[in-house]
Design a protein around this motif. Structure first.
Motif, PDB file in Angstrom:
ATOM      1  N   ARG A 117       0.853  -1.188   0.000  1.00 42.62           N
ATOM      2  CA  ARG A 117       0.000   0.000   0.000  1.00 42.62           C
ATOM      3  C   ARG A 117       0.888   1.237   0.000  1.00 42.62           C
ATOM      4  NH1 ARG A 117       0.524  -1.088   5.419  1.00 42.62           N
ATOM      5  NH2 ARG A 117       0.698   0.727   6.801  1.00 42.62           N
ATOM      6  N   THR A 118       0.276   2.375  -0.264  1.00 40.30           N
ATOM      7  CA  THR A 118       0.977   3.647  -0.214  1.00 40.30           C
ATOM      8  C   THR A 118       0.369   4.494   0.889  1.00 40.30           C
ATOM      9  OG1 THR A 118       1.503   3.599  -2.572  1.00 40.30           O
ATOM     10  CG2 THR A 118       1.553   5.744  -1.482  1.00 40.30           C
ATOM     11  N   ALA A 119       1.216   4.944   1.802  1.00 39.58           N
ATOM     12  CA  ALA A 119       0.767   5.808   2.889  1.00 39.58           C
ATOM     13  C   ALA A 119       1.272   7.223   2.626  1.00 39.58           C
ATOM     14  CB  ALA A 119       1.301   5.300   4.231  1.00 39.58           C
ATOM     15  N   VAL A 120       0.433   8.195   2.908  1.00 40.01           N
ATOM     16  CA  VAL A 120       0.821   9.601   2.752  1.00 40.01           C
ATOM     17  C   VAL A 120       1.313  10.101   4.106  1.00 40.01           C
ATOM     18  CG1 VAL A 120       0.076  11.903   2.075  1.00 40.01           C
ATOM     19  CG2 VAL A 120      -0.939   9.897   0.981  1.00 40.01           C
ATOM     20  N   ALA A 121       2.554  10.548   4.151  1.00 35.90           N
ATOM     21  CA  ALA A 121       3.129  11.021   5.404  1.00 35.90           C
ATOM     22  C   ALA A 121       2.699  12.457   5.682  1.00 35.90           C
ATOM     23  CB  ALA A 121       4.650  10.946   5.342  1.00 35.90           C
ATOM     24  N   ARG A 122       2.538  12.786   6.958  1.00 39.02           N
ATOM     25  CA  ARG A 122       2.284  14.178   7.309  1.00 39.02           C
ATOM     26  C   ARG A 122       3.503  15.003   6.918  1.00 39.02           C
ATOM     27  NH1 ARG A 122      -0.139  12.225  12.624  1.00 39.02           N
ATOM     28  NH2 ARG A 122      -2.370  12.087  12.172  1.00 39.02           N
ATOM     29  N   ASP A 123       3.272  16.275   6.631  1.00 36.94           N
ATOM     30  CA  ASP A 123       4.334  17.131   6.092  1.00 36.94           C
ATOM     31  C   ASP A 123       5.579  17.190   6.966  1.00 36.94           C
ATOM     32  OD1 ASP A 123       2.742  17.683   3.913  1.00 36.94           O
ATOM     33  OD2 ASP A 123       2.029  19.607   4.669  1.00 36.94           O
ATOM     34  N   ASN A 124       5.386  17.160   8.301  1.00 38.89           N
ATOM     35  CA  ASN A 124       6.558  17.281   9.178  1.00 38.89           C
ATOM     36  C   ASN A 124       7.460  16.047   9.139  1.00 38.89           C
ATOM     37  OD1 ASN A 124       4.563  15.791  10.369  1.00 38.89           O
ATOM     38  ND2 ASN A 124       4.598  16.833  12.335  1.00 38.89           N
ATOM     39  N   THR A 125       7.000  14.956   8.494  1.00 34.30           N
ATOM     40  CA  THR A 125       7.828  13.753   8.385  1.00 34.30           C
ATOM     41  C   THR A 125       9.100  14.030   7.594  1.00 34.30           C
ATOM     42  OG1 THR A 125       5.777  12.453   8.408  1.00 34.30           O
ATOM     43  CG2 THR A 125       7.779  11.302   7.752  1.00 34.30           C
ATOM     44  N   GLN A 126       9.056  14.996   6.711  1.00 37.44           N
ATOM     45  CA  GLN A 126      10.240  15.350   5.924  1.00 37.44           C
ATOM     46  C   GLN A 126      11.415  15.691   6.840  1.00 37.44           C
ATOM     47  OE1 GLN A 126       9.691  18.619   3.163  1.00 37.44           O
ATOM     48  NE2 GLN A 126      11.874  18.759   2.696  1.00 37.44           N
ATOM     49  N   GLU A 127      11.127  16.438   7.898  1.00 36.03           N
ATOM     50  CA  GLU A 127      12.187  16.839   8.833  1.00 36.03           C
ATOM     51  C   GLU A 127      12.824  15.619   9.495  1.00 36.03           C
ATOM     52  OE1 GLU A 127      12.476  18.999  13.228  1.00 36.03           O
ATOM     53  OE2 GLU A 127      10.768  19.434  11.916  1.00 36.03           O
ATOM     54  N   TYR A 128      12.013  14.644   9.892  1.00 33.04           N
ATOM     55  CA  TYR A 128      12.532  13.465  10.579  1.00 33.04           C
ATOM     56  C   TYR A 128      13.374  12.612   9.641  1.00 33.04           C
ATOM     57  CZ  TYR A 128       8.290  14.965  13.004  1.00 33.04           C
ATOM     58  OH  TYR A 128       7.301  15.715  13.585  1.00 33.04           O
ATOM     59  N   LEU A 129      12.971  12.542   8.378  1.00 36.30           N
ATOM     60  CA  LEU A 129      13.735  11.769   7.406  1.00 36.30           C
ATOM     61  C   LEU A 129      15.041  12.464   7.047  1.00 36.30           C
ATOM     62  CD1 LEU A 129      10.881  10.536   5.036  1.00 36.30           C
ATOM     63  CD2 LEU A 129      12.153   9.198   6.713  1.00 36.30           C
ATOM     64  N   GLU A 130      15.023  13.774   6.990  1.00 37.10           N
ATOM     65  CA  GLU A 130      16.262  14.512   6.730  1.00 37.10           C
ATOM     66  C   GLU A 130      17.270  14.272   7.851  1.00 37.10           C
ATOM     67  OE1 GLU A 130      14.542  18.327   4.145  1.00 37.10           O
ATOM     68  OE2 GLU A 130      14.706  18.468   6.330  1.00 37.10           O
ATOM     69  N   ARG A 131      16.774  14.246   9.079  1.00 38.68           N
ATOM     70  CA  ARG A 131      17.661  13.995  10.217  1.00 38.68           C
ATOM     71  C   ARG A 131      18.172  12.559  10.194  1.00 38.68           C
ATOM     72  NH1 ARG A 131      14.591  16.396  14.294  1.00 38.68           N
ATOM     73  NH2 ARG A 131      13.536  14.432  14.700  1.00 38.68           N
ATOM     74  N   GLN A 132      17.300  11.630   9.806  1.00 42.27           N
ATOM     75  CA  GLN A 132      17.696  10.220   9.735  1.00 42.27           C
ATOM     76  C   GLN A 132      18.706   9.996   8.618  1.00 42.27           C
ATOM     77  OE1 GLN A 132      17.100   7.767  11.830  1.00 42.27           O
ATOM     78  NE2 GLN A 132      18.335   6.414  10.549  1.00 42.27           N
ATOM     79  N   GLN A 133      18.561  10.696   7.534  1.00 45.44           N
ATOM     80  CA  GLN A 133      19.488  10.604   6.405  1.00 45.44           C
ATOM     81  C   GLN A 133      20.912  10.924   6.828  1.00 45.44           C
ATOM     82  OE1 GLN A 133      18.576  13.505   3.395  1.00 45.44           O
ATOM     83  NE2 GLN A 133      20.531  13.275   2.350  1.00 45.44           N
TER      84      GLN A 133
END
Length: 386
Positions: free
Chosen positions: A182-198
């Motif tokens: 399935r495809t889940a749509v992430a809330r906009d603030n998830t971008q910040e958490y992924l940038e930090r994880q990257q």
């Protein structure tokens, strides 16, 4: 099953079946003729696994064992090692699983606030690295509805992408779910958490998240700064230690809160905001029937404002203010236009609520509505009597 998984096919549930075979079925039945697995053998197996587990199994745990054993029986039948008439019926008398604990908004805030600095409170480099990932992991789970464990930890950067819809960019997470993809749509603030994880993964050298996602990188998402893949065991252990430190091990209902609680937290927040179980079903990969069954008991609490009419009243006040009109004027106009029914009209003008005042404007408009057959006599009396 493993071959299918290695080739990029198969179901995520296959991993659970393989685990059941290796951990329970092969150790017990490994030297048993497949044609001799009957009711007595299954009863003995149930007693053995209960003793080994030191407590009765849950229904979901036994379901995985039965599903795995059925795969073996299918194979035996296919090769003629087992006659269909001798195939045993697999029963499930496990303990019904209780719903997991969850977190309130205040508890969630307490958790993510503590995680900002928790990695600094240990001198163990591996523990600190796990705690750094845990911060991003918790925020990711709480803002996507993705399940802890196989779903989240199996994610690779190539599974995440930007999607353009009507000129707006949305962050999509392509999940290989428990039952289907399935495809889940992430809330906009998830971008910040992924940038930090990257930034934690020493093997990644992309300057921005956009570059990383565009590269369709095959690296797993949740990797520590030491280059190790975060494991269920390490994340669970770290999170349980944090909850213990914060005094949040058990919720008000006596249930333990875990990383598995975050889909429940996510669902509760979305239902509270007005999302339907049908909309939530596609996002989380659960059936609408299951969501209805589990969350129907929460509806009165989650939507207390909606059920009490307060939200309707608040919305009407705001809309009237925005248009420079009185609430009564807007509400009766909406009634005439078919945008409100009688119950909605009463809720909008505040009938039955503390502080409700029957103004001359309301009286005149109510009488006019009755004259035009827009409301019945009962609604008229309720409006006039408050």
């Amino acid at each position: 099953m493993q071959d299918e998984l290695d080739e990029g096919g198969g179901k995520q549930a296959y991993k659970d079946y393989i685990s059941a075979l290796r951990r329970w079925l092969v150790p017990h039945f490994g030297d048993t003729d497949i044609a001799k697995i009957d009711l007595a053998a299954l009863t003995a197996f149930d007693a053995w696994r209960t003793e080994q587990n030191e407590k009765p199994f849950s229904q979901s745990g036994i379901y995985n064992h039965n599903a795995a054993l059925n795969r073996v029986l299918d194979e035996a039948e296919l090769h003629g090692w087992l006659v269909k008439s001798l195939r045993p019926t697999l029963l499930n008398k496990g303990i019904k699983s209780e719903s997991r604990g969850s977190f309130t908004d205040a508890e969630y805030k307490k958790i993510y606030t503590a995680l900002r600095t928790w990695h600094k409170k240990t001198s163990n480099s591996k523990a600190a690295a796990t705690r750094e990932v845990l911060r991003n992991y918790v925020l990711f789970l709480a803002n996507t509805g993705v399940r802890h464990g196989t779903e989240a930890l199996g994610l690779r950067w190539r599974n995440i992408e930007w999607h353009n819809k009507d000129g707006e960019l949305y962050l999509f997470v392509n999940v290989d779910g428990k039952t289907r993809k399935r495809t889940a749509v992430a809330r906009d603030n998830t971008q910040e958490y992924l940038e930090r994880q990257q930034l934690l993964n020493p093997r990644l050298s992309y300057d921005t998240l956009d570059e990383l996602l565009s590269a369709q990188c095959d690296e797993l998402v949740f990797v520590t700064r030491l280059g190790d893949v975060a494991t269920i065991f390490n994340l669970n252990r770290a999170f349980n230690a944090l909850l213990d430190e914060l005094g949040l091990k058990v919720d008000a209902g006596g249930r333990a809160g875990t990383l598995y609680s975050f889909p429940h937290f996510y669902a509760t927040k979305n239902l509270q905001s007005g999302m339907t179980t049908h909309e939530l079903s596609a996002q989380m990969g659960n059936s609408t029937a299951m969501l209805d069954k589990f969350y129907s008991k929460y509806s009165p609490l989650l939507n207390a404002d909606l059920h009490s009419g307060r939200q309707v009243h608040r919305n009407a006040k705001k809309a009237a203010k925005d248009e420079g009109r009185s609430v009564a004027e807007l509400a009766f106009d909406m009634l005439a236009g078919g945008q409100l029914d009688e119950a909605g009209l009463a809720a909008a003008i505040g009938v039955g609520r503390t502080g409700y005042v029957v103004t001359e404007e309301i009286v005149m408009k109510a009488l006019a509505a009755k004259r035009d057959d827009l409301i019945d006599n009962g609604t008229l009396l309720a409006i006039l009597n408050g």
